[in-house]
Design a protein around this motif. Structure first.
Motif, short mmCIF file in Angstrom:
data_model
loop_
_atom_site.label_atom_id
_atom_site.label_comp_id
_atom_site.label_asym_id
_atom_site.label_seq_id
_atom_site.Cartn_x
_atom_site.Cartn_y
_atom_site.Cartn_z
N ARG A 99 0.84 -1.21 -0.13
CA ARG A 99 -0.01 -0.06 -0.15
C ARG A 99 0.87 1.28 -0.21
O ARG A 99 0.62 2.37 -0.90
CB ARG A 99 -1.03 0.10 1.15
CG ARG A 99 -1.61 1.37 1.36
CD ARG A 99 -2.73 1.05 2.50
NE ARG A 99 -3.15 2.30 2.91
CZ ARG A 99 -3.06 2.90 4.11
NH1 ARG A 99 -2.49 2.11 4.90
NH2 ARG A 99 -3.44 4.22 4.14
N THR A 100 1.89 1.08 0.77
CA THR A 100 2.83 2.63 0.85
C THR A 100 3.77 2.74 -0.36
O THR A 100 4.15 3.77 -0.67
CB THR A 100 3.44 2.49 1.94
OG1 THR A 100 4.39 1.41 2.01
CG2 THR A 100 2.93 2.37 3.38
N ARG A 101 3.94 1.45 -1.17
CA ARG A 101 4.77 1.54 -2.21
C ARG A 101 3.77 2.24 -3.29
O ARG A 101 4.42 2.89 -4.13
CB ARG A 101 5.27 0.13 -2.80
CG ARG A 101 6.07 -0.26 -1.99
CD ARG A 101 6.66 -1.81 -2.44
NE ARG A 101 7.51 -2.34 -1.60
CZ ARG A 101 7.42 -3.76 -1.27
NH1 ARG A 101 6.60 -4.26 -1.70
NH2 ARG A 101 8.41 -4.04 -0.40
N ARG A 102 2.48 2.08 -3.38
CA ARG A 102 1.70 2.83 -4.33
C ARG A 102 1.49 4.11 -4.20
O ARG A 102 1.06 4.84 -5.01
CB ARG A 102 0.35 1.79 -4.58
CG ARG A 102 0.49 0.65 -5.20
CD ARG A 102 -0.89 -0.11 -5.39
NE ARG A 102 -0.95 -0.76 -4.04
CZ ARG A 102 -2.15 -1.21 -3.23
NH1 ARG A 102 -3.05 -0.70 -4.08
NH2 ARG A 102 -2.17 -1.85 -2.23
N GLU A 103 1.35 4.50 -2.85
CA GLU A 103 1.25 5.99 -2.83
C GLU A 103 2.34 6.82 -3.36
O GLU A 103 3.47 6.64 -2.92
CB GLU A 103 1.15 6.11 -1.12
CG GLU A 103 -0.16 5.58 -0.61
CD GLU A 103 -0.35 5.68 0.96
OE1 GLU A 103 0.96 6.40 1.49
OE2 GLU A 103 -1.05 5.13 1.33
N PRO A 104 1.91 8.10 -4.17
CA PRO A 104 3.12 8.63 -4.83
C PRO A 104 3.91 9.67 -3.82
O PRO A 104 5.13 9.56 -4.24
CB PRO A 104 2.14 9.66 -5.51
CG PRO A 104 0.84 9.19 -5.55
CD PRO A 104 0.71 8.27 -4.53
#
Length: 108
Positions: A99-104
């Motif tokens: 989830r945190t990897r996908r957040e810009p």
């Protein structure tokens, strides 16, 4: 005193209760951290994290678990502690979830 009683006192800001929680749960913390330490040995070496760093994060896990502990739910303090240990450990080694990897903003 039980862990649950001490956690309720620590939640109100009692430093002596935090210290007593630390003393009562040192063995449990060591077991929980060792399990994670063994699984993430290579990642810890990459991050430059030592066992002493992990042990020091145990107190942070105690504080976090005491703040989040809700005795009215009927759950033991150790359950909250195990979640806090995982959270603190993964922050320590720099592990990010999908989830945190996908957040810009986390990729900047």
């Amino acid at each position: 005193m039980t862990n649950e009683e001490l956690a309720a006192l620590a939640k109100t800001g009692d430093r002596a209760a935090r210290a007593a929680l630390w003393e009562q749960n040192r063995g449990l913390l060591a077991v929980l951290f060792r399990r994670l330490y063994v699984r993430a040995g290579a990642r810890m070496a990459q991050a430059g994290v030592t066992w002493e760093d992990v042990e020091q994060c145990g107190f942070l896990a105690i504080v976090q678990a005491a703040q989040r502990f809700e005795p009215e739910r009927g759950v033991l303090f150790a359950s909250f502690l195990s979640y806090a240990v995982k959270s603190v450990f993964f922050e320590l080694i720099g592990y990010r979830t999908e989830r945190t990897r996908r957040e810009p903003l986390n990729c900047a």
